[in-house]
Design a protein around this motif. Sequence first.
Motif, PDB file in Angstrom:
ATOM      1  N   PRO A   1     -25.966 -53.770   3.857  1.00 14.94           N
ATOM      2  CA  PRO A   1     -24.927 -52.775   3.593  1.00 14.94           C
ATOM      3  C   PRO A   1     -25.396 -51.340   3.834  1.00 14.94           C
ATOM      4  CG  PRO A   1     -24.890 -54.414   1.872  1.00 14.94           C
ATOM      5  CD  PRO A   1     -26.060 -54.733   2.736  1.00 14.94           C
ATOM      6  N   ILE A   2     -26.641 -51.027   3.459  1.00 15.43           N
ATOM      7  CA  ILE A   2     -27.123 -49.659   3.661  1.00 15.43           C
ATOM      8  C   ILE A   2     -27.215 -49.344   5.153  1.00 15.43           C
ATOM      9  CG2 ILE A   2     -29.120 -48.144   3.419  1.00 15.43           C
ATOM     10  CD1 ILE A   2     -27.489 -48.350   0.888  1.00 15.43           C
ATOM     11  N   PHE A   3     -27.685 -50.321   5.941  1.00 15.38           N
ATOM     12  CA  PHE A   3     -27.712 -50.080   7.395  1.00 15.38           C
ATOM     13  C   PHE A   3     -26.298 -49.866   7.929  1.00 15.38           C
ATOM     14  CE2 PHE A   3     -32.110 -51.956   7.619  1.00 15.38           C
ATOM     15  CZ  PHE A   3     -32.687 -50.834   8.193  1.00 15.38           C
ATOM     16  N   ALA A   4     -25.357 -50.667   7.419  1.00 14.30           N
ATOM     17  CA  ALA A   4     -23.973 -50.517   7.880  1.00 14.30           C
ATOM     18  C   ALA A   4     -23.447 -49.127   7.548  1.00 14.30           C
ATOM     19  CB  ALA A   4     -23.087 -51.588   7.243  1.00 14.30           C
ATOM     20  N   ILE A   5     -23.721 -48.671   6.324  1.00 12.89           N
ATOM     21  CA  ILE A   5     -23.263 -47.340   5.920  1.00 12.89           C
ATOM     22  C   ILE A   5     -23.964 -46.271   6.759  1.00 12.89           C
ATOM     23  CG2 ILE A   5     -23.250 -45.676   4.017  1.00 12.89           C
ATOM     24  CD1 ILE A   5     -22.950 -48.040   2.090  1.00 12.89           C
ATOM     25  N   ALA A   6     -25.277 -46.469   6.975  1.00 12.42           N
ATOM     26  CA  ALA A   6     -26.047 -45.478   7.728  1.00 12.42           C
ATOM     27  C   ALA A   6     -25.512 -45.343   9.149  1.00 12.42           C
ATOM     28  CB  ALA A   6     -27.522 -45.873   7.754  1.00 12.42           C
ATOM     29  N   ILE A   7     -25.247 -46.496   9.790  1.00 13.78           N
ATOM     30  CA  ILE A   7     -24.749 -46.447  11.170  1.00 13.78           C
ATOM     31  C   ILE A   7     -23.388 -45.765  11.215  1.00 13.78           C
ATOM     32  CG2 ILE A   7     -23.915 -47.865  13.095  1.00 13.78           C
ATOM     33  CD1 ILE A   7     -26.156 -49.902  12.283  1.00 13.78           C
ATOM     34  N   SER A   8     -22.518 -46.109  10.258  1.00  8.84           N
ATOM     35  CA  SER A   8     -21.198 -45.493  10.320  1.00  8.84           C
ATOM     36  C   SER A   8     -21.286 -43.990  10.060  1.00  8.84           C
ATOM     37  CB  SER A   8     -20.213 -46.177   9.373  1.00  8.84           C
ATOM     38  OG  SER A   8     -20.776 -46.361   8.122  1.00  8.84           O
ATOM     39  N   ILE A   9     -22.216 -43.572   9.212  1.00  6.87           N
ATOM     40  CA  ILE A   9     -22.384 -42.133   8.984  1.00  6.87           C
ATOM     41  C   ILE A   9     -22.867 -41.457  10.262  1.00  6.87           C
ATOM     42  CG2 ILE A   9     -23.824 -40.412   7.822  1.00  6.87           C
ATOM     43  CD1 ILE A   9     -23.762 -42.242   5.345  1.00  6.87           C
ATOM     44  N   PHE A  10     -23.852 -42.092  10.912  1.00  5.94           N
ATOM     45  CA  PHE A  10     -24.420 -41.471  12.119  1.00  5.94           C
ATOM     46  C   PHE A  10     -23.362 -41.336  13.207  1.00  5.94           C
ATOM     47  CE2 PHE A  10     -26.601 -41.514  16.202  1.00  5.94           C
ATOM     48  CZ  PHE A  10     -27.459 -40.438  16.030  1.00  5.94           C
ATOM     49  N   VAL A  11     -22.650 -42.440  13.453  1.00  3.04           N
ATOM     50  CA  VAL A  11     -21.645 -42.428  14.523  1.00  3.04           C
ATOM     51  C   VAL A  11     -20.558 -41.407  14.223  1.00  3.04           C
ATOM     52  CG1 VAL A  11     -19.822 -43.787  15.628  1.00  3.04           C
ATOM     53  CG2 VAL A  11     -22.059 -44.814  15.206  1.00  3.04           C
ATOM     54  N   SER A  12     -20.011 -41.469  12.996  1.00  9.63           N
ATOM     55  CA  SER A  12     -18.871 -40.605  12.728  1.00  9.63           C
ATOM     56  C   SER A  12     -19.282 -39.132  12.648  1.00  9.63           C
ATOM     57  CB  SER A  12     -18.135 -41.050  11.461  1.00  9.63           C
ATOM     58  OG  SER A  12     -19.031 -41.298  10.429  1.00  9.63           O
ATOM     59  N   PHE A  13     -20.484 -38.869  12.162  1.00  4.92           N
ATOM     60  CA  PHE A  13     -20.899 -37.465  12.096  1.00  4.92           C
ATOM     61  C   PHE A  13     -21.168 -36.914  13.491  1.00  4.92           C
ATOM     62  CE2 PHE A  13     -23.385 -33.719  11.376  1.00  4.92           C
ATOM     63  CZ  PHE A  13     -22.863 -33.191  10.215  1.00  4.92           C
ATOM     64  N   THR A  14     -21.789 -37.747  14.333  1.00  3.65           N
ATOM     65  CA  THR A  14     -22.093 -37.286  15.684  1.00  3.65           C
ATOM     66  C   THR A  14     -20.809 -36.942  16.432  1.00  3.65           C
ATOM     67  OG1 THR A  14     -23.897 -38.877  15.631  1.00  3.65           O
ATOM     68  CG2 THR A  14     -23.466 -37.834  17.737  1.00  3.65           C
ATOM     69  N   PHE A  15     -19.787 -37.784  16.241  1.00  2.00           N
ATOM     70  CA  PHE A  15     -18.535 -37.554  16.964  1.00  2.00           C
ATOM     71  C   PHE A  15     -17.719 -36.408  16.383  1.00  2.00           C
ATOM     72  CE2 PHE A  15     -18.253 -42.126  18.700  1.00  2.00           C
ATOM     73  CZ  PHE A  15     -18.897 -41.728  19.859  1.00  2.00           C
ATOM     74  N   ALA A  16     -17.520 -36.407  15.058  1.00  2.00           N
ATOM     75  CA  ALA A  16     -16.536 -35.461  14.518  1.00  2.00           C
ATOM     76  C   ALA A  16     -16.987 -34.816  13.218  1.00  2.00           C
ATOM     77  CB  ALA A  16     -15.207 -36.173  14.307  1.00  2.00           C
ATOM     78  N   ALA A  17     -18.302 -34.574  13.090  1.00  2.00           N
ATOM     79  CA  ALA A  17     -18.833 -33.877  11.918  1.00  2.00           C
ATOM     80  C   ALA A  17     -18.320 -34.477  10.608  1.00  2.00           C
ATOM     81  CB  ALA A  17     -18.511 -32.393  12.000  1.00  2.00           C
ATOM     82  N   MET A  18     -18.051 -33.627   9.625  1.00  2.00           N
ATOM     83  CA  MET A  18     -17.655 -34.112   8.305  1.00  2.00           C
ATOM     84  C   MET A  18     -16.272 -34.771   8.312  1.00  2.00           C
ATOM     85  SD  MET A  18     -19.722 -34.141   5.965  1.00  2.00           S
ATOM     86  CE  MET A  18     -21.423 -33.660   5.837  1.00  2.00           C
ATOM     87  N   TYR A  19     -15.426 -34.307   9.211  1.00  2.00           N
ATOM     88  CA  TYR A  19     -14.091 -34.917   9.291  1.00  2.00           C
ATOM     89  C   TYR A  19     -14.227 -36.383   9.678  1.00  2.00           C
ATOM     90  CZ  TYR A  19      -9.102 -35.330  10.328  1.00  2.00           C
ATOM     91  OH  TYR A  19      -7.783 -35.710  10.324  1.00  2.00           O
ATOM     92  N   GLY A  20     -15.181 -36.663  10.573  1.00  2.00           N
ATOM     93  CA  GLY A  20     -15.421 -38.034  11.014  1.00  2.00           C
ATOM     94  C   GLY A  20     -15.792 -38.931   9.841  1.00  2.00           C
ATOM     95  N   ILE A  21     -16.653 -38.403   8.952  1.00  2.00           N
ATOM     96  CA  ILE A  21     -17.074 -39.221   7.808  1.00  2.00           C
ATOM     97  C   ILE A  21     -15.896 -39.461   6.866  1.00  2.00           C
ATOM     98  CG2 ILE A  21     -18.560 -39.266   5.784  1.00  2.00           C
ATOM     99  CD1 ILE A  21     -20.668 -37.909   7.481  1.00  2.00           C
ATOM    100  N   ALA A  22     -15.071 -38.412   6.671  1.00  2.00           N
ATOM    101  CA  ALA A  22     -13.915 -38.573   5.792  1.00  2.00           C
ATOM    102  C   ALA A  22     -12.961 -39.630   6.337  1.00  2.00           C
ATOM    103  CB  ALA A  22     -13.196 -37.239   5.622  1.00  2.00           C
TER     104      ALA A  22
END
Length: 762
Positions: free
Chosen positions: A458-479
């Motif tokens: 689960p932590i890897f899953a969360i980490a990957i989704s944070i990395f991908v979404s932040f790289t693409f669209a900063a904080m909005y991506g994570i939200a």
Amino acid sequence: MGTSVILSDLGTEILIPVCAVVGIVFSLLQWFLVSKVKLSLDKPGGKNAFTESLIEEEEGINDHNVVQKCAEIQNAISEGATSFLLTEYQYVSIFMVVFAILIFLFLGSVDGFSFSTQPCTYNITKQCKPAIFTAIFSTVSFILGAITSVISGFLGMKIATYANARTTLEARKGVGKAFIVAFRSGAVMGFLLAANGLLVLYVTINLFKIYYGDDWEGLFEAITGYGLGGSSMALFGRVGGGIYTKAADVGADLVGKVERNIPEDDPRNPAVIADNVGDNVGDIAGMGSDLFGSYAESSCAALVVASISSFGNNHEFTSMMYPLLISSVGILVCLLTTLFATDFFEVKTVKEIEPALKNQLIISTVLMTIGIALVTWIALPYSFTIFNFGVQKEVKNWQLFLCVCVGLWAGLIIGFVTEYYTSNAYSPVQDVADSCRTGAATNVIFGLALGYKSVIIPIFAIAISIFVSFTFAAMYGIAVAALGMLSTIATGLAIDAYGPISDNAGGIAEMAGMSHRIRERTDALDAAGNTTAAIGKGFAIGSAALVSLALFGAFVSRAEITTVDVLTPKVFIGLIVGAMLPYWFSAMTMKSVGSAALKMVEEVRRQFNTIPGLMEGTAKPDYATCVKISTDASIKEMIPPGALVMLTPLIVGIFFGVETLSGVLAGSLVSGVQIAISASNTGGAWDNAKKYIEAGASEHARTLGPKGSDAHKAAVIGDTVGDPLKDTSGPSLNILIKLMAVESLVFAPFFATHGGLLFKIF
């Protein structure tokens, strides 16, 4: 930059409320279908109609007293749950009023309570509405969020206590019929909650817009109070309900199963009603408020970031409402998904129960992916900019689509990993069960190891989704990734609420003295429910991690910090203290359960020893005293943990300032997620290891002995230790993470102007 969007603003204004209303109508329809199972004996048409309706049942054709007993027990559970929640809400409402006044005073004082317009935070050339109005509107949205959260939890509890006895009665006709009743009633709660949350938020935004007009920055800043209200109620619901349910459960198990050797949910056990009430107030009302909180906050975080991006600056209403559109489509997708379980395919045997529930997750995720693609295509311009710590970052719409999807699929992965570690169909739980041969100590060791290990993926899953979404669209991506994870909330809640309902159904079957065959069916429903409850907790924790990170980003932007530097002492002390908070919080909740359970054990022992004929079944135990012990303990004990979470951001922000507070938020996020996942999974695994031994479905399980063997007793001890982990500490931690972040965001304007007193003195 092309701002042409396929969906018009008018279309958005119609689509969102229509989807919400559809969700509400659908849940009422499901409720109507559940209510067709009758609990009373007064059927129209005299004698004949009554005998006809019962011919299809296999046993007890004229078993009036069974139906009557079920109705009585259901009534007792329902009354206990209602009275507890009303007591809890009385205390919580006092807190709400105090906190609402605090919000008003703190935010109003940012500009010295002046009524003149102020320059905008992010664009000094423009004038924005005065701070005092942001204070007023934040307070209003806080109260609205709190009320919506309370209503969500309360309605969920009502439908669950309405459906539990009906599930038991349907189990006489077969496992499939019982499954459908339990599942439908779970769906009632899921859809009511998702649709209510969406509708109230949407109406609030539109009402605030009348005053704010073009000042969207101020408007969405005031909306953040909605998330804060939702989560602060959830905290008390989760902690209070969790202490209640586990005090009763641990007390009932220790005296009943370990000392007196009577089965679970035996009517001779005085704590048994309190135990069943607990399932409803903790798992259902608490969980409902909790997921509603996540949902409200991720929407708020996305809206705050969007309001200072090109959507907000150019006043593009449809693009601005993107987070709400995702949730609207989510309701429609979940509606379709639900039909797969209730209408398109029928559950016929015990083996089909778990797959049916798992398919719900898969179907909703696949359909939602298509739904998100559609929304992204019609509601977003091809390219736009997103605010990223002081600079505007250009983003394409397909990148945002990927952000949402990554959250959605990460949720599914977390769900399945949780299932693998907590379901007794797989080796991890079977290994734990096997370790019971050598006693309780090895069981505890294996269980803890399993919990720690289950954190990895689960932590890897969360980490990957944070990395991908932040790289693409900063904080909005994570939200929006968090929103993606929560977009199928209606289905997630339906399979989650299914657990406690079938657990209660089993309890009622045992108490009403129904035959062994029926009890086996309800046990099968319940074992599947344990796993789905664990999956639900996995979702809640995963989404909480993403939500709080998004809120953290919004807070950092709002407090005008450009970078959070771990190497500055101010931040580092915050980080290390923040990482300690989840441990402090867990210590409080665990100890509360322990001391409440102690009182319960003493009371149950007293009744067994002093009421003549209780063990023989000739005298009735005094259920009410046990219910009262649980109620009093949980109301008293929920205040310190609640105060810890609510006061920490205020104290840190006022005395140490925003940099230290950002450290505290990061620290609590990082350590809270780990403890939450491992606690939930350890508890779930111990519970199912015990069920694995009890069911004796395989060769291996039968060698571990029937109920009452040494291995089984060791398993019961593990289960009892795991109870506060999986139902009190674990699930409450995800609220701790989110709540501190959203509270910091709401008070950010105040901390930015007046915070950090200690560092200002020196």
